[in-house]
Design an enzyme around this catalytic site. Sequence first.
Site, PDB file in Angstrom:
ATOM      1  N   MET A 297      38.939  47.454  31.798  1.00  0.00           N
ATOM      2  CA  MET A 297      39.025  47.411  33.477  1.00  0.00           C
ATOM      3  C   MET A 297      40.296  46.297  33.726  1.00  0.00           C
ATOM      4  SD  MET A 297      35.909  45.093  33.880  1.00  0.00           S
ATOM      5  CE  MET A 297      34.633  46.130  32.986  1.00  0.00           C
ATOM      6  N   SER A 298      40.403  46.547  35.009  1.00  0.00           N
ATOM      7  CA  SER A 298      41.615  45.486  35.610  1.00  0.00           C
ATOM      8  C   SER A 298      40.538  44.404  36.187  1.00  0.00           C
ATOM      9  CB  SER A 298      42.373  45.955  36.446  1.00  0.00           C
ATOM     10  OG  SER A 298      43.275  44.959  37.223  1.00  0.00           O
ATOM     11  N   THR A 299      40.635  43.166  36.006  1.00  0.00           N
ATOM     12  CA  THR A 299      39.745  42.171  36.601  1.00  0.00           C
ATOM     13  C   THR A 299      40.077  42.085  37.963  1.00  0.00           C
ATOM     14  OG1 THR A 299      40.159  40.885  34.411  1.00  0.00           O
ATOM     15  CG2 THR A 299      39.326  39.797  36.454  1.00  0.00           C
TER      16      THR A 299
ATOM     17  N   ILE B 173      38.400  47.286  38.674  1.00  0.00           N
ATOM     18  CA  ILE B 173      38.799  48.628  38.655  1.00  0.00           C
ATOM     19  C   ILE B 173      38.475  48.906  37.215  1.00  0.00           C
ATOM     20  CG2 ILE B 173      40.546  50.244  39.224  1.00  0.00           C
ATOM     21  CD1 ILE B 173      39.814  48.178  41.445  1.00  0.00           C
TER      22      ILE B 173
END
Length: 404
Positions: free
Chosen positions: A111-113, A86
């Site tokens: 970002m979110s992994t 994300i």
Amino acid sequence: MALDLHHAVTSGRRAGMVDRLTADGVLTDSLLRDALLHLPREVLLPHAYVRVSGPGADPIDWRLLDGSHPDDRQEWLELIHSDESILLQRDGEPLDALLRGPVTGGHMSSMSTYTPATVEALQAMELGSGQRYLELGPGPGVSLALAAAITGPGLATGVERDGHMAAFAQRNLDHLGVGAVVIEGDALEGHEARAPYDRIHSSIGVPCVPAPWVEQLAPGGRLLTTLATRTPSWPGQLLVTRTAAGAVEAVLRGRPRGYRPLLGYPWLNAVDHRARIKDAPGTARSTRLTPPPDDAYGFWLAAAYLAPGLVRDFQAETMTIVAPEDDSWAVAGPGDGTVRVHGPRDVWAELEDLHTRWEQAGRPKRYRVDLRDSSGVQHVTSSAKPKALSWTLPPLAAVPRQAP
């Protein structure tokens, strides 16, 4: 009524995500499963960028999805509960007044992994109630919140270098009430004030292990990080443990994926050579090496260090490995015992020689990392045997540090 419907929809999305991860064999830990089911990730990920431009575009075109907007909501919900990363922040921008819709330029700075990688990492940590947990580079705080749900309130700490992201994550974590704290600071220094930690997890790749991380690891503790090389193609995962008696042990394994390296780390890429390789793949010659399988992680990890400067183009039809700084490449097969090579560096000959050495070393899947050298040099070896593969990790000093 509307709130009840909203809750039912998001709960259903989370349940579907958890069921998918379980069916795929990724999610096996019952504590983490329960945390995933009950953590409203939409609070931590209230918006998301979607890339519109194709590979190599400059500037890049994006589209920002706002989860609170009815026209974006379905796509946003699908995205944040998918197995995709994300994208949340461009070039360190403030996060409290983003406008939905098209935007041009910039590169993602946070970002979110994607969830399978987060699950695998947290399970490798073997989290349990009452453990002191440190997250290095938590970004929006998804893995930090999950860890806090398992360890209990007041025990999970994150260190985030970007002030805008640290404030954004803390505000959202406070809204969830999970009892996690995000400190703005240099993740490479850890956070001595709340040390020692039973579990330390780095969400950023580093070329070697920063000394403070090891110093802040409690007896019986586990430290997990990606070791970043110059290629994104063959990451390594390092697990450091400290025994109850205080001895430090470190094991490095190749992995199919890893975390992005710390800001400023010079990654190689094959995109700029793709069109040239397709038009003129090179001179054909016979080869004694059948292209090693993608899951020969022990070999590919060794290649990242012992055949440096190479990067694989995973978009190519057959195995294509590029040395971008040497304007050289190798294109294997397909399946006819030949390889096509181009440039002053014979990339494939290096891999042939390394593969022979890897086989002579016993086809190692894991490597020991010695963190005890008083000079700070970190040595890697496959074994104590005469034909073992070995190298040293590059120092942190080689990585440009962003000015505050």
